[in-house]
Motif scaffolding. Structure first.
Motif, PDB file in Angstrom:
ATOM      1  N   GLU A 105       0.829  -1.192   0.000  1.00  0.00           N
ATOM      2  CA  GLU A 105       0.000   0.000   0.000  1.00  0.00           C
ATOM      3  C   GLU A 105       0.875   1.259   0.000  1.00  0.00           C
ATOM      4  O   GLU A 105       1.829   1.352   0.762  1.00  0.00           O
ATOM      5  N   VAL A 106       0.527   2.204  -0.868  1.00  0.00           N
ATOM      6  CA  VAL A 106       1.295   3.447  -0.973  1.00  0.00           C
ATOM      7  C   VAL A 106       0.495   4.633  -0.464  1.00  0.00           C
ATOM      8  O   VAL A 106       0.959   5.430   0.350  1.00  0.00           O
ATOM      9  N   GLN A 107      -0.743   4.758  -0.924  1.00  0.00           N
ATOM     10  CA  GLN A 107      -1.509   5.981  -0.688  1.00  0.00           C
ATOM     11  C   GLN A 107      -2.996   5.666  -0.832  1.00  0.00           C
ATOM     12  O   GLN A 107      -3.377   4.815  -1.644  1.00  0.00           O
ATOM     13  N   ALA A 108      -3.842   6.358  -0.065  1.00  0.00           N
ATOM     14  CA  ALA A 108      -5.263   6.000  -0.060  1.00  0.00           C
ATOM     15  C   ALA A 108      -6.161   7.207  -0.284  1.00  0.00           C
ATOM     16  O   ALA A 108      -5.804   8.351  -0.006  1.00  0.00           O
ATOM     17  N   ILE A 109      -7.361   6.906  -0.807  1.00  0.00           N
ATOM     18  CA  ILE A 109      -8.493   7.817  -0.783  1.00  0.00           C
ATOM     19  C   ILE A 109      -9.581   7.126   0.033  1.00  0.00           C
ATOM     20  O   ILE A 109     -10.003   6.011  -0.298  1.00  0.00           O
ATOM     21  N   VAL A 110     -10.020   7.757   1.115  1.00  0.00           N
ATOM     22  CA  VAL A 110     -11.055   7.179   1.961  1.00  0.00           C
ATOM     23  C   VAL A 110     -12.103   8.248   2.261  1.00  0.00           C
ATOM     24  O   VAL A 110     -11.764   9.387   2.596  1.00  0.00           O
ATOM     25  N   TYR A 111     -13.373   7.853   2.136  1.00  0.00           N
ATOM     26  CA  TYR A 111     -14.478   8.741   2.495  1.00  0.00           C
ATOM     27  C   TYR A 111     -15.520   7.878   3.179  1.00  0.00           C
ATOM     28  O   TYR A 111     -16.277   7.157   2.532  1.00  0.00           O
ATOM     29  N   GLN A 251       1.104  10.668  10.377  1.00  0.00           N
ATOM     30  CA  GLN A 251       0.470  11.102  11.622  1.00  0.00           C
ATOM     31  C   GLN A 251      -0.371  12.349  11.370  1.00  0.00           C
ATOM     32  O   GLN A 251      -0.030  13.182  10.516  1.00  0.00           O
ATOM     33  N   SER A 252      -1.449  12.481  12.110  1.00  0.00           N
ATOM     34  CA  SER A 252      -2.294  13.671  11.999  1.00  0.00           C
ATOM     35  C   SER A 252      -1.602  14.882  12.618  1.00  0.00           C
ATOM     36  O   SER A 252      -0.618  14.755  13.363  1.00  0.00           O
ATOM     37  N   ILE A 253      -2.127  16.066  12.297  1.00  0.00           N
ATOM     38  CA  ILE A 253      -1.615  17.330  12.831  1.00  0.00           C
ATOM     39  C   ILE A 253      -2.736  17.950  13.664  1.00  0.00           C
ATOM     40  O   ILE A 253      -3.863  18.105  13.190  1.00  0.00           O
ATOM     41  N   HIS A 365      -1.278   5.498   8.432  1.00  0.00           N
ATOM     42  CA  HIS A 365      -0.337   4.730   7.627  1.00  0.00           C
ATOM     43  C   HIS A 365      -0.657   4.802   6.135  1.00  0.00           C
ATOM     44  O   HIS A 365       0.214   4.526   5.301  1.00  0.00           O
ATOM     45  N   ALA A 366      -1.894   5.178   5.782  1.00  0.00           N
ATOM     46  CA  ALA A 366      -2.276   5.285   4.371  1.00  0.00           C
ATOM     47  C   ALA A 366      -1.778   6.579   3.724  1.00  0.00           C
ATOM     48  O   ALA A 366      -1.964   6.784   2.528  1.00  0.00           O
ATOM     49  N   LYS A 367      -1.175   7.454   4.506  1.00  0.00           N
ATOM     50  CA  LYS A 367      -0.509   8.673   4.005  1.00  0.00           C
ATOM     51  C   LYS A 367      -1.476   9.593   3.260  1.00  0.00           C
ATOM     52  O   LYS A 367      -1.325   9.869   2.072  1.00  0.00           O
ATOM     53  N   TYR A 368      -2.460  10.114   3.994  1.00  0.00           N
ATOM     54  CA  TYR A 368      -3.398  11.077   3.407  1.00  0.00           C
ATOM     55  C   TYR A 368      -2.734  12.432   3.182  1.00  0.00           C
ATOM     56  O   TYR A 368      -3.231  13.230   2.390  1.00  0.00           O
ATOM     57  N   ILE A 369      -1.651  12.709   3.899  1.00  0.00           N
ATOM     58  CA  ILE A 369      -0.910  13.958   3.713  1.00  0.00           C
ATOM     59  C   ILE A 369       0.331  13.657   2.872  1.00  0.00           C
ATOM     60  O   ILE A 369       1.230  12.929   3.313  1.00  0.00           O
ATOM     61  N   THR A 370       0.368  14.199   1.663  1.00  0.00           N
ATOM     62  CA  THR A 370       1.519  14.008   0.776  1.00  0.00           C
ATOM     63  C   THR A 370       1.897  15.337   0.139  1.00  0.00           C
ATOM     64  O   THR A 370       1.069  16.251   0.014  1.00  0.00           O
ATOM     65  N   PHE A 371       3.146  15.413  -0.293  1.00  0.00           N
ATOM     66  CA  PHE A 371       3.695  16.638  -0.882  1.00  0.00           C
ATOM     67  C   PHE A 371       4.679  16.214  -1.968  1.00  0.00           C
ATOM     68  O   PHE A 371       5.584  15.418  -1.714  1.00  0.00           O
TER      69      PHE A 371
END
Length: 392
Positions: A105-111, A251-253, A365-371
């Motif tokens: 798993e690299v990156q996720a979209i979750v709603y 991690q969340s901010i 861990h799904a890395k919702y924050i990316t840059f």
């Protein structure tokens, strides 16, 4: 908002050539170093045993590296690739789609808000370093309560393209294959004992000595060419104009009471997908420009339930672009932004999340924050005065 993949890819395809132009200089077949795809799905999909998202509309498939019916991109050219995907949310269903590299798993979209009738579209993007044979695909959660939405409006799309090829590795692989082929095609008489008639000296056959001298000269020329290529490769490494990064945060901010705390701290990261040129400080969360030119940047941020989302893209100490989600309801959401900037050496680019209490950004861990950011066009040096006078 992040441009839809269907609109962004044609732009980026045109831009990518200059970024990799230096690496292409000594290749005879530039077309071999092109790889890009953009595909869409024209119907919805519900979670089940077959979790791989497949596609039935192909906009672009340069190099033929994407198998639409299988939903699979297979890396043919090692290098750094940019990927983006946009997914529609089905009414009364949860949404969970993961970008996969091989089986990881690299990156996720979750709603996870299935009570409403509304349809929504979410986007993500990332840059990844790939080796030959690596696979990239999208995975829908296997539970039937999850689904993605699409129709002839192509709400669900998937795009990717090669930004920087690892030209040295690719050329080495091609050279090994070429050498192996030549060795197989070598004349059999080189591997058999000479006949009695062939056992003559170079003085017995007219011109034999000249042919021997010619072969020795050809070998010397070949050795000289190999030395020149090695020197050129060393020069390229010393003057590498590639610059790219893609990082994630797990991690969340959380905004807190700011009394006694420093203001405007950059968002830091703990996962690095790509850092070509080492221009991004992952711990500090700051990109420092090394090569002057035009850069493309994109960032994705998850909304923390019951918190206001406010994240800004900063150039040095100036706000360039903002992302805000001013809804304090208990839902998770994903926001995206992107743009291009002209940078000079020493310029810094970073993300700032509003740090007051009541604000926050969500990730795990799904890395919702990316840059992500990379050099598209390096600045072309102005001709020197002496060069201009000589032309005059």
């Amino acid at each position: 908002m992040l441009l839809p993949a269907t609109l962004m890819l044609p732009l980026l395809l045109g831009l990518s050539w200059a970024g990799g132009a230096r690496g292409f200089a000594r290749l005879n077949h530039d077309a071999e170093l092109r790889s890009a795809f953009s595909v869409a799905r024209t119907n919805s999909m519900e979670g089940g045993p077959k979790m791989t998202v497949t596609f039935d509309a192909v906009y672009v498939n340069i190099g033929g590296d994407f198998e639409a019916k299988a939903g699979l991109f297979r890396c043919r050219i090692p290098g750094a690739y940019f990927f983006s995907f946009t997914v529609g949310k089905f009414p009364h269903k949860d949404l969970s789609v993961m970008l996969m590299k091989n089986r990881n798993e690299v990156q996720a979209i979750v709603y996870e808000e299935n009570s409403g009738e509304e349809r929504k579209v979410q986007s993500q993007s990332v840059m990844l370093q790939l080796d030959f044979g690596d696979t990239i695909w999208l995975r829908l959660h296997g539970d039937p309560r999850y689904a993605l939405y699409s129709n002839t409006g192509h709400y669900t799309t998937f795009s990717g393209y090669l930004v920087y090829p690892d030209t040295y590795d690719y050329q080495s692989q091609q050279h090994r294959q070429h050498s192996a082929y030549n060795s197989q095609q070598a004349p059999l008489q080189e591997h058999t004992a000479p006949s009695k008639d062939e056992m003559t000296t170079e003085h017995d056959v007219p011109g034999l000595a000249d042919r021997k001298t010619q072969r020795e000269e050809e070998e010397r020329v070949k050795e000289d060419d190999e030395e020149e290529e090695e020197e050129e490769e060393e020069d390229d490494e010393e003057d590498d104009q590639r610059s790219a990064f893609s990082v994630g945060r797990t991690q969340s901010i959380m905004g807190v009471d700011q009394r006694g705390m420093p203001q405007h701290q950059p968002v830091s990261f703990d996962a690095a997908f790509v850092n070509i040129g080492e221009d991004f400080n992952v711990t500090l969360g700051v990109f420092t420009c090394r090569v002057a030119g035009a850069y493309y940047f994109s960032f994705n941020v998850g909304k923390l339930p019951h918190k206001t989302l406010s994240v800004k893209l900063m150039k040095n100490q100036l706000e360039v672009q903002a992302m805000i989600y001013d809804d304090s309801q208990g839902e998770k959401a994903l926001q995206s932004q992107s743009l291009m900037l002209a940078l000079k050496p020493g310029d810094t680019i970073w993300l700032y999340s509003h740090q007051k209490e009541g604000f926050g950004a969500y990730s795990n861990h799904a890395k919702y924050i990316t840059f992500t950011g990379f050099l598209v066009y390096p600045d072309i040096p102005a001709p020197s005065a002496a060069h201009s006078q000589s032309k005059a």
